[in-house]
Design a protein around this motif. Structure first.
Motif, PDB file in Angstrom:
ATOM      1  N   LEU A   1       0.806  -1.226   0.000  1.00 55.20           N
ATOM      2  CA  LEU A   1       0.000   0.000   0.000  1.00 55.20           C
ATOM      3  C   LEU A   1       0.836   1.271   0.000  1.00 55.20           C
ATOM      4  CD1 LEU A   1      -2.926  -0.918   2.382  1.00 55.20           C
ATOM      5  CD2 LEU A   1      -3.048  -0.483  -0.061  1.00 55.20           C
ATOM      6  N   ILE A   2       2.042   1.213   0.565  1.00 49.34           N
ATOM      7  CA  ILE A   2       2.868   2.420   0.609  1.00 49.34           C
ATOM      8  C   ILE A   2       3.861   2.487  -0.548  1.00 49.34           C
ATOM      9  CG2 ILE A   2       2.613   2.747   3.092  1.00 49.34           C
ATOM     10  CD1 ILE A   2       5.417   1.589   3.440  1.00 49.34           C
ATOM     11  N   SER A   3       3.753   1.557  -1.496  1.00 53.89           N
ATOM     12  CA  SER A   3       4.609   1.639  -2.680  1.00 53.89           C
ATOM     13  C   SER A   3       4.153   2.819  -3.538  1.00 53.89           C
ATOM     14  CB  SER A   3       4.549   0.341  -3.479  1.00 53.89           C
ATOM     15  OG  SER A   3       3.291   0.216  -4.117  1.00 53.89           O
ATOM     16  N   LEU A   4       5.090   3.398  -4.271  1.00 55.67           N
ATOM     17  CA  LEU A   4       4.791   4.580  -5.079  1.00 55.67           C
ATOM     18  C   LEU A   4       3.708   4.292  -6.118  1.00 55.67           C
ATOM     19  CD1 LEU A   4       5.443   7.498  -5.692  1.00 55.67           C
ATOM     20  CD2 LEU A   4       7.217   6.703  -7.265  1.00 55.67           C
ATOM     21  N   LYS A   5       3.767   3.126  -6.744  1.00 54.87           N
ATOM     22  CA  LYS A   5       2.768   2.774  -7.762  1.00 54.87           C
ATOM     23  C   LYS A   5       1.370   2.706  -7.153  1.00 54.87           C
ATOM     24  CE  LYS A   5       1.507  -0.590 -11.218  1.00 54.87           C
ATOM     25  NZ  LYS A   5       1.696  -1.909 -11.763  1.00 54.87           N
ATOM     26  N   SER A   6       1.262   2.120  -5.981  1.00 53.48           N
ATOM     27  CA  SER A   6      -0.031   2.003  -5.326  1.00 53.48           C
ATOM     28  C   SER A   6      -0.583   3.365  -4.919  1.00 53.48           C
ATOM     29  CB  SER A   6       0.079   1.104  -4.099  1.00 53.48           C
ATOM     30  OG  SER A   6      -1.149   1.024  -3.428  1.00 53.48           O
ATOM     31  N   ILE A   7       0.295   4.227  -4.436  1.00 54.64           N
ATOM     32  CA  ILE A   7      -0.149   5.565  -4.019  1.00 54.64           C
ATOM     33  C   ILE A   7      -0.629   6.368  -5.218  1.00 54.64           C
ATOM     34  CG2 ILE A   7       0.635   7.774  -3.084  1.00 54.64           C
ATOM     35  CD1 ILE A   7       2.451   6.128  -1.197  1.00 54.64           C
ATOM     36  N   VAL A   8       0.120   6.315  -6.323  1.00 57.29           N
ATOM     37  CA  VAL A   8      -0.234   7.113  -7.496  1.00 57.29           C
ATOM     38  C   VAL A   8      -1.485   6.586  -8.186  1.00 57.29           C
ATOM     39  CG1 VAL A   8       0.566   7.823  -9.787  1.00 57.29           C
ATOM     40  CG2 VAL A   8       2.115   7.930  -7.851  1.00 57.29           C
ATOM     41  N   THR A   9      -1.708   5.295  -8.162  1.00 57.01           N
ATOM     42  CA  THR A   9      -2.901   4.768  -8.841  1.00 57.01           C
ATOM     43  C   THR A   9      -4.071   4.635  -7.869  1.00 57.01           C
ATOM     44  OG1 THR A   9      -2.102   2.511  -8.540  1.00 57.01           O
ATOM     45  CG2 THR A   9      -1.599   3.563 -10.622  1.00 57.01           C
ATOM     46  N   THR A  10      -4.022   3.648  -7.025  1.00 55.74           N
ATOM     47  CA  THR A  10      -5.137   3.373  -6.118  1.00 55.74           C
ATOM     48  C   THR A  10      -5.373   4.526  -5.147  1.00 55.74           C
ATOM     49  OG1 THR A  10      -4.564   1.037  -6.264  1.00 55.74           O
ATOM     50  CG2 THR A  10      -6.085   1.678  -4.529  1.00 55.74           C
ATOM     51  N   GLY A  11      -4.308   5.090  -4.624  1.00 60.51           N
ATOM     52  CA  GLY A  11      -4.446   6.200  -3.676  1.00 60.51           C
ATOM     53  C   GLY A  11      -5.129   7.401  -4.294  1.00 60.51           C
ATOM     54  N   PHE A  12      -4.686   7.786  -5.501  1.00 62.81           N
ATOM     55  CA  PHE A  12      -5.312   8.930  -6.168  1.00 62.81           C
ATOM     56  C   PHE A  12      -6.761   8.632  -6.524  1.00 62.81           C
ATOM     57  CE2 PHE A  12      -1.838  11.887  -7.979  1.00 62.81           C
ATOM     58  CZ  PHE A  12      -1.162  11.864  -6.777  1.00 62.81           C
TER      59      PHE A  12
ATOM     60  N   PHE B   1     -10.418  15.945 -10.617  1.00 64.01           N
ATOM     61  CA  PHE B   1      -9.105  16.064 -11.253  1.00 64.01           C
ATOM     62  C   PHE B   1      -8.134  15.013 -10.704  1.00 64.01           C
ATOM     63  CE2 PHE B   1      -4.870  18.049 -11.578  1.00 64.01           C
ATOM     64  CZ  PHE B   1      -4.796  18.167 -12.963  1.00 64.01           C
ATOM     65  N   ILE B   2      -8.096  14.851  -9.391  1.00 62.37           N
ATOM     66  CA  ILE B   2      -7.221  13.846  -8.778  1.00 62.37           C
ATOM     67  C   ILE B   2      -7.653  12.443  -9.203  1.00 62.37           C
ATOM     68  CG2 ILE B   2      -6.511  12.815  -6.570  1.00 62.37           C
ATOM     69  CD1 ILE B   2      -6.702  15.635  -5.368  1.00 62.37           C
ATOM     70  N   LEU B   3      -8.939  12.201  -9.243  1.00 61.69           N
ATOM     71  CA  LEU B   3      -9.467  10.913  -9.698  1.00 61.69           C
ATOM     72  C   LEU B   3      -9.045  10.638 -11.140  1.00 61.69           C
ATOM     73  CD1 LEU B   3     -11.376   8.453  -9.273  1.00 61.69           C
ATOM     74  CD2 LEU B   3     -13.238   9.930 -10.021  1.00 61.69           C
ATOM     75  N   ALA B   4      -9.125  11.636 -11.998  1.00 60.77           N
ATOM     76  CA  ALA B   4      -8.727  11.462 -13.401  1.00 60.77           C
ATOM     77  C   ALA B   4      -7.242  11.142 -13.525  1.00 60.77           C
ATOM     78  CB  ALA B   4      -9.063  12.723 -14.195  1.00 60.77           C
TER      79      ALA B   4
ATOM     80  N   LEU C   1      -6.818   7.526 -12.574  1.00 62.39           N
ATOM     81  CA  LEU C   1      -7.320   6.628 -13.606  1.00 62.39           C
ATOM     82  C   LEU C   1      -6.395   6.604 -14.819  1.00 62.39           C
ATOM     83  CD1 LEU C   1     -11.144   7.415 -13.448  1.00 62.39           C
ATOM     84  CD2 LEU C   1      -9.993   5.313 -12.751  1.00 62.39           C
ATOM     85  N   LEU C   2      -5.828   7.748 -15.171  1.00 65.62           N
ATOM     86  CA  LEU C   2      -4.885   7.783 -16.298  1.00 65.62           C
ATOM     87  C   LEU C   2      -3.624   6.980 -15.982  1.00 65.62           C
ATOM     88  CD1 LEU C   2      -5.191  11.493 -17.462  1.00 65.62           C
ATOM     89  CD2 LEU C   2      -5.949   9.455 -18.690  1.00 65.62           C
ATOM     90  N   LYS C   3      -3.116   7.113 -14.764  1.00 64.48           N
ATOM     91  CA  LYS C   3      -1.922   6.365 -14.359  1.00 64.48           C
ATOM     92  C   LYS C   3      -2.228   4.873 -14.261  1.00 64.48           C
ATOM     93  CE  LYS C   3       1.488   9.173 -13.681  1.00 64.48           C
ATOM     94  NZ  LYS C   3       2.715   8.998 -14.418  1.00 64.48           N
TER      95      LYS C   3
END
Length: 88
Positions: free
Chosen positions: A41-52, A77-80, A83-85
């Motif tokens: 959960l604290i990985s960068l990929k998880s934060i940028v995708t699932t977290g956003f 905007f944050i949701l978009a 979703l793009l990432k």
């Protein structure tokens, strides 16, 4: 700022139910599984995708519940972005 009761109830059902079930399932995990889950959960990929996606969704929903257009726009905007990432 006006709060629509129907929207507020929907907000708590939409976001509260999965949150409660996730917390219950987390406490059922073994110690090593909990460490792995936290690490994921604290990985960068998880934060940028699932977290956003989650933060944006909550903010956009809360903006609609509270009738705050700026909060709704920022959340969308944050949701978009999430979703793009996620699509890449």
């Amino acid at each position: 700022m006006s709060v629509d009761t129907d929207r507020l109830i929907s907000f708590f059902i939409l976001w509260g139910t999965p949150a409660v079930f996730s917390i219950i399932e987390y406490f059922k995990l073994s110690k090593t599984e909990k460490k792995e889950a936290i690490r994921d959960l604290i990985s960068l990929k998880s934060i940028v995708t699932t977290g956003f996606i989650l933060v944006g969704g909550v903010m956009a929903s809360l903006g609609r519940v509270l009738s705050l257009l700026p909060l709704h726009v920022v959340g969308t905007f944050i949701l978009a972005i999430g979703l793009l990432k996620h699509g890449r």
